[in-house]
Design a protein around this motif. Sequence first.
Motif, PDB file in Angstrom:
ATOM      1  N   SER A   1       0.862  -1.179   0.000  1.00  0.00           N
ATOM      2  CA  SER A   1       0.000   0.000   0.000  1.00  0.00           C
ATOM      3  C   SER A   1       0.900   1.231   0.000  1.00  0.00           C
ATOM      4  O   SER A   1       2.019   1.190   0.491  1.00  0.00           O
ATOM      5  N   TYR A   2       0.387   2.299  -0.581  1.00  0.00           N
ATOM      6  CA  TYR A   2       1.136   3.554  -0.585  1.00  0.00           C
ATOM      7  C   TYR A   2       0.151   4.715  -0.500  1.00  0.00           C
ATOM      8  O   TYR A   2      -0.982   4.609  -0.938  1.00  0.00           O
ATOM      9  N   GLY A   3       0.592   5.805   0.102  1.00  0.00           N
ATOM     10  CA  GLY A   3      -0.310   6.916   0.380  1.00  0.00           C
ATOM     11  C   GLY A   3       0.033   8.194  -0.342  1.00  0.00           C
ATOM     12  O   GLY A   3       0.244   9.224   0.288  1.00  0.00           O
ATOM     13  N   ALA A   4       0.114   8.128  -1.643  1.00  0.00           N
ATOM     14  CA  ALA A   4       0.375   9.318  -2.455  1.00  0.00           C
ATOM     15  C   ALA A   4      -0.450   9.198  -3.733  1.00  0.00           C
ATOM     16  O   ALA A   4      -0.821   8.098  -4.125  1.00  0.00           O
ATOM     17  N   PRO A   5      -0.745  10.298  -4.369  1.00  0.00           N
ATOM     18  CA  PRO A   5      -1.477  10.217  -5.639  1.00  0.00           C
ATOM     19  C   PRO A   5      -0.695   9.363  -6.644  1.00  0.00           C
ATOM     20  O   PRO A   5       0.540   9.365  -6.641  1.00  0.00           O
ATOM     21  N   GLU A   6      -1.414   8.647  -7.489  1.00  0.00           N
ATOM     22  CA  GLU A   6      -0.755   7.758  -8.444  1.00  0.00           C
ATOM     23  C   GLU A   6       0.183   8.495  -9.376  1.00  0.00           C
ATOM     24  O   GLU A   6       1.237   7.970  -9.752  1.00  0.00           O
ATOM     25  N   ASP A   7      -0.152   9.732  -9.731  1.00  0.00           N
ATOM     26  CA  ASP A   7       0.737  10.475 -10.634  1.00  0.00           C
ATOM     27  C   ASP A   7       2.030  10.914  -9.955  1.00  0.00           C
ATOM     28  O   ASP A   7       2.970  11.363 -10.621  1.00  0.00           O
ATOM     29  N   ALA A   8       2.130  10.748  -8.642  1.00  0.00           N
ATOM     30  CA  ALA A   8       3.386  11.058  -7.939  1.00  0.00           C
ATOM     31  C   ALA A   8       4.469  10.054  -8.302  1.00  0.00           C
ATOM     32  O   ALA A   8       5.662  10.363  -8.229  1.00  0.00           O
ATOM     33  N   TYR A   9       4.063   8.856  -8.713  1.00  0.00           N
ATOM     34  CA  TYR A   9       5.011   7.791  -9.052  1.00  0.00           C
ATOM     35  C   TYR A   9       5.207   7.709 -10.564  1.00  0.00           C
ATOM     36  O   TYR A   9       4.953   6.686 -11.187  1.00  0.00           O
ATOM     37  N   GLN A  10       5.660   8.791 -11.111  1.00  0.00           N
ATOM     38  CA  GLN A  10       5.999   8.904 -12.527  1.00  0.00           C
ATOM     39  C   GLN A  10       7.312   9.675 -12.628  1.00  0.00           C
ATOM     40  O   GLN A  10       7.661  10.417 -11.707  1.00  0.00           O
ATOM     41  N   PRO A  11       8.042   9.545 -13.720  1.00  0.00           N
ATOM     42  CA  PRO A  11       9.304  10.283 -13.847  1.00  0.00           C
ATOM     43  C   PRO A  11       9.145  11.795 -13.662  1.00  0.00           C
ATOM     44  O   PRO A  11      10.053  12.457 -13.174  1.00  0.00           O
ATOM     45  N   THR A  12       7.971  12.316 -14.003  1.00  0.00           N
ATOM     46  CA  THR A  12       7.733  13.746 -13.838  1.00  0.00           C
ATOM     47  C   THR A  12       6.952  14.066 -12.565  1.00  0.00           C
ATOM     48  O   THR A  12       6.676  15.215 -12.287  1.00  0.00           O
ATOM     49  N   GLY A  13       6.604  13.036 -11.780  1.00  0.00           N
ATOM     50  CA  GLY A  13       5.845  13.235 -10.545  1.00  0.00           C
ATOM     51  C   GLY A  13       6.746  13.634  -9.386  1.00  0.00           C
ATOM     52  O   GLY A  13       7.980  13.663  -9.492  1.00  0.00           O
TER      53      GLY A  13
END
Length: 175
Positions: free
Chosen positions: A106-118
């Motif tokens: 589980s993780y508690g950040a918006p999904e777009d945070a885990y992108q190269p530009t996030g």
Amino acid sequence: MKLLVIVTHPNIESSVWNQAWVNELKKHDEITIHELYKEYPNEIIDVNREQQLVLAHDRIIFQYPLYWYSAPPLLKKWFEAVLLYNWAYGPEGTKTAGKEIGVAFSYGAPEDAYQPTGSNRFTLEEILVPVRALANYISAVYLPHFAYNTLDLSRLAQSSKDYVRHITTVKPFVV
């Protein structure tokens, strides 16, 4: 297939997501649930017992909340204590060869945070490279991960069902 889920949450009683996943796992007799922090509150790992658990199962899933882009400390300690030279790797280290290893977290950040530009700059797949490398090193087969963003509580019940379906049916990566 014998399935072992090694749950590593330092405070599972206060967890919404990981606790819900464990409760769903408990409905399935064919899944062995092993909670490291409950089993080893003093963090002294019984290496022989853990190795016997690994030997008795074909598929091992490591379940945890994402901690500083990694697994909680007790799971890292478990890797070091249990996956020993000439047991899991090395010239005579064949005990984990062919075992299927996966991660559910589980993780508690918006999904777009885990992108190269996030904001986190890395994908979830990139964050899991150490576990994938570990699986390779011990001649295990790495499974696609299961990850859930914990920001939307309305998805909790469905995530629990999705989790069990994933870990019981997921196919290994084709290399």
